[in-house]
Design a protein around this motif. Structure first.
Motif, mmCIF file in Angstrom:
data_model
loop_
_atom_site.group_PDB
_atom_site.id
_atom_site.type_symbol
_atom_site.label_atom_id
_atom_site.label_comp_id
_atom_site.label_asym_id
_atom_site.label_seq_id
_atom_site.Cartn_x
_atom_site.Cartn_y
_atom_site.Cartn_z
ATOM 1 N N PRO A 27 -2.693 43.661 13.286
ATOM 2 C CA PRO A 27 -2.829 45.089 13.538
ATOM 3 C C PRO A 27 -2.239 45.898 12.386
ATOM 4 N N GLY A 28 -2.729 47.095 12.201
ATOM 5 C CA GLY A 28 -2.286 47.941 11.095
ATOM 6 C C GLY A 28 -0.808 48.266 11.116
ATOM 7 N N ASP A 29 -0.194 48.234 12.302
ATOM 8 C CA ASP A 29 1.227 48.572 12.382
ATOM 9 C C ASP A 29 2.128 47.331 12.395
ATOM 10 N N ALA A 30 1.571 46.150 12.113
ATOM 11 C CA ALA A 30 2.377 44.926 12.095
ATOM 12 C C ALA A 30 3.386 44.991 10.955
ATOM 13 N N GLU A 31 4.573 44.474 11.218
ATOM 14 C CA GLU A 31 5.578 44.310 10.173
ATOM 15 C C GLU A 31 5.220 43.030 9.430
ATOM 16 N N VAL A 32 4.940 43.135 8.128
ATOM 17 C CA VAL A 32 4.450 41.996 7.357
ATOM 18 C C VAL A 32 5.467 41.593 6.297
ATOM 19 N N VAL A 33 5.686 40.289 6.211
ATOM 20 C CA VAL A 33 6.521 39.708 5.171
ATOM 21 C C VAL A 33 5.655 38.748 4.375
ATOM 22 N N LEU A 34 5.642 38.924 3.067
ATOM 23 C CA LEU A 34 5.019 37.949 2.172
ATOM 24 C C LEU A 34 6.117 36.989 1.760
ATOM 25 N N LEU A 35 5.952 35.718 2.081
ATOM 26 C CA LEU A 35 6.983 34.711 1.859
ATOM 27 C C LEU A 35 6.560 33.728 0.788
ATOM 28 N N HIS A 36 7.400 33.575 -0.218
ATOM 29 C CA HIS A 36 7.183 32.542 -1.225
ATOM 30 C C HIS A 36 8.370 31.597 -1.168
ATOM 31 N N ALA A 37 8.102 30.311 -1.076
ATOM 32 C CA ALA A 37 9.162 29.303 -1.033
ATOM 33 C C ALA A 37 9.069 28.445 -2.277
ATOM 34 N N GLY A 38 10.134 28.456 -3.061
ATOM 35 C CA GLY A 38 10.192 27.634 -4.267
ATOM 36 C C GLY A 38 11.030 26.404 -4.000
ATOM 37 N N ARG A 87 -1.289 47.050 1.837
ATOM 38 C CA ARG A 87 -0.464 47.753 2.828
ATOM 39 C C ARG A 87 0.669 48.457 2.111
ATOM 40 N N GLY A 88 1.018 49.617 2.622
ATOM 41 C CA GLY A 88 2.144 50.336 2.045
ATOM 42 C C GLY A 88 3.476 49.688 2.389
ATOM 43 N N GLU A 89 3.661 49.353 3.654
ATOM 44 C CA GLU A 89 4.949 48.824 4.119
ATOM 45 C C GLU A 89 4.864 47.318 4.308
ATOM 46 N N LEU A 90 5.616 46.604 3.514
ATOM 47 C CA LEU A 90 5.777 45.175 3.705
ATOM 48 C C LEU A 90 7.003 44.750 2.941
ATOM 49 N N ARG A 91 7.469 43.559 3.257
ATOM 50 C CA ARG A 91 8.609 42.998 2.549
ATOM 51 C C ARG A 91 8.159 41.762 1.799
ATOM 52 N N ARG A 92 8.791 41.536 0.676
ATOM 53 C CA ARG A 92 8.562 40.330 -0.116
ATOM 54 C C ARG A 92 9.843 39.522 -0.044
ATOM 55 N N VAL A 93 9.718 38.258 0.360
ATOM 56 C CA VAL A 93 10.887 37.391 0.505
ATOM 57 C C VAL A 93 10.638 36.115 -0.270
ATOM 58 N N ARG A 94 11.650 35.720 -1.046
ATOM 59 C CA ARG A 94 11.590 34.445 -1.754
ATOM 60 C C ARG A 94 12.741 33.590 -1.263
ATOM 61 N N VAL A 95 12.419 32.364 -0.902
ATOM 62 C CA VAL A 95 13.440 31.419 -0.452
ATOM 63 C C VAL A 95 13.341 30.164 -1.300
ATOM 64 N N GLY A 96 14.428 29.414 -1.346
ATOM 65 C CA GLY A 96 14.458 28.190 -2.138
ATOM 66 C C GLY A 96 14.984 27.042 -1.304
ATOM 67 N N GLY A 97 15.056 25.900 -1.925
ATOM 68 C CA GLY A 97 15.510 24.705 -1.225
ATOM 69 C C GLY A 97 14.336 23.824 -0.878
ATOM 70 N N ARG A 98 14.492 23.038 0.167
ATOM 71 C CA ARG A 98 13.378 22.212 0.653
ATOM 72 C C ARG A 98 12.354 23.158 1.264
ATOM 73 N N VAL A 99 11.191 23.223 0.679
ATOM 74 C CA VAL A 99 10.181 24.220 1.042
ATOM 75 C C VAL A 99 9.934 24.260 2.537
ATOM 76 N N GLU A 100 9.657 23.104 3.143
ATOM 77 C CA GLU A 100 9.285 23.084 4.558
ATOM 78 C C GLU A 100 10.404 23.629 5.443
ATOM 79 N N ARG A 101 11.617 23.285 5.149
ATOM 80 C CA ARG A 101 12.751 23.764 5.955
ATOM 81 C C ARG A 101 13.035 25.231 5.691
ATOM 82 N N ALA A 102 12.899 25.659 4.444
ATOM 83 C CA ALA A 102 13.124 27.066 4.112
ATOM 84 C C ALA A 102 12.113 27.961 4.827
ATOM 85 N N VAL A 103 10.861 27.524 4.909
ATOM 86 C CA VAL A 103 9.838 28.318 5.597
ATOM 87 C C VAL A 103 10.153 28.387 7.090
ATOM 88 N N VAL A 104 10.451 27.264 7.717
ATOM 89 C CA VAL A 104 10.772 27.268 9.152
ATOM 90 C C VAL A 104 11.985 28.159 9.425
#
Length: 181
Positions: A27-38, A87-104
């Motif tokens: 939906p247009g009002d969803a809070e969206v996070v773009l997640l990159h895991a390195g 989208r105007g409003e979103l967050r960008r998050v970068r996490v590191g470590g073991r990719v699968e665990r960082a995403v969960v």
């Protein structure tokens, strides 16, 4: 009603399909996070290889280290994904470590939906269409998971035949037991 919280997992080579599906379902009002895991393991291996092949990297001397290049590439992916999402409003998050665990772990804070892509064998339907990290995330995500084919979905004919022991046996018509009088 509270706003939907969605995470879109941004991975090189598959992120475009995730963004395209997210555009159609969130939906247009969803809070969206773009997640990159390195992966810390991959970065350390790259640095070790660089040191072995190119000599020791000394911070502040020469060009950027491989981790910095990786950081730049991650930022480039997140920027491209943000532009494609539009989208105007979103967050960008970068996490590191073991990719699968960082995403969960990134999903543990009240996320409603994760949009991620198949990253294994994309030429056929089946369990091998998920790489190990994505399989772990799909199996352990504490939210709804939208699993995307990042490019054309293979035909149902790509499903391998069942193993021999699972194939139906053709026995002909059933017989009647002999009658005893």
């Amino acid at each position: 009603m509270a706003h939907m919280r969605a995470v879109i997992w941004i991975v090189e080579g598959t992120w475009q399909g995730c963004i395209d599906v997210a555009l159609g379902i969130l939906p247009g009002d969803a809070e969206v996070v773009l997640l990159h895991a390195g992966s810390a393991d991959a970065q350390q291996a790259a640095e070790a290889a660089s040191a072995g092949l190119l000599g020791r990297h000394r911070p502040g001397r020469g060009g950027p280290g491989l981790v910095q290049v990786s950081d730049e590439e991650a930022e480039g992916l997140l920027t491209a994904a943000e532009q494609r999402l539009g989208r105007g409003e979103l967050r960008r998050v970068r996490v590191g470590g073991r990719v699968e665990r960082a995403v969960v772990e990134a999903l543990a804070d009240g996320v409603d939906v994760l949009v991620c892509a198949r990253d294994g064998d994309r030429s056929r339907l089946g369990p091998h269409s998920l790489g190990p990290a994505t399989r772990f995330v799909v199996d352990h995500a504490p939210c709804t998971v939208v699993l995307v084919w990042p490019d054309e979905t293979p035909d149902v004919g790509s499903i391998p035949p069942p193993p021999h022991h699972e194939r139906p046996h053709h026995h002909g018509p059933p017989h009647s037991p002999p009658r005893h009088t």
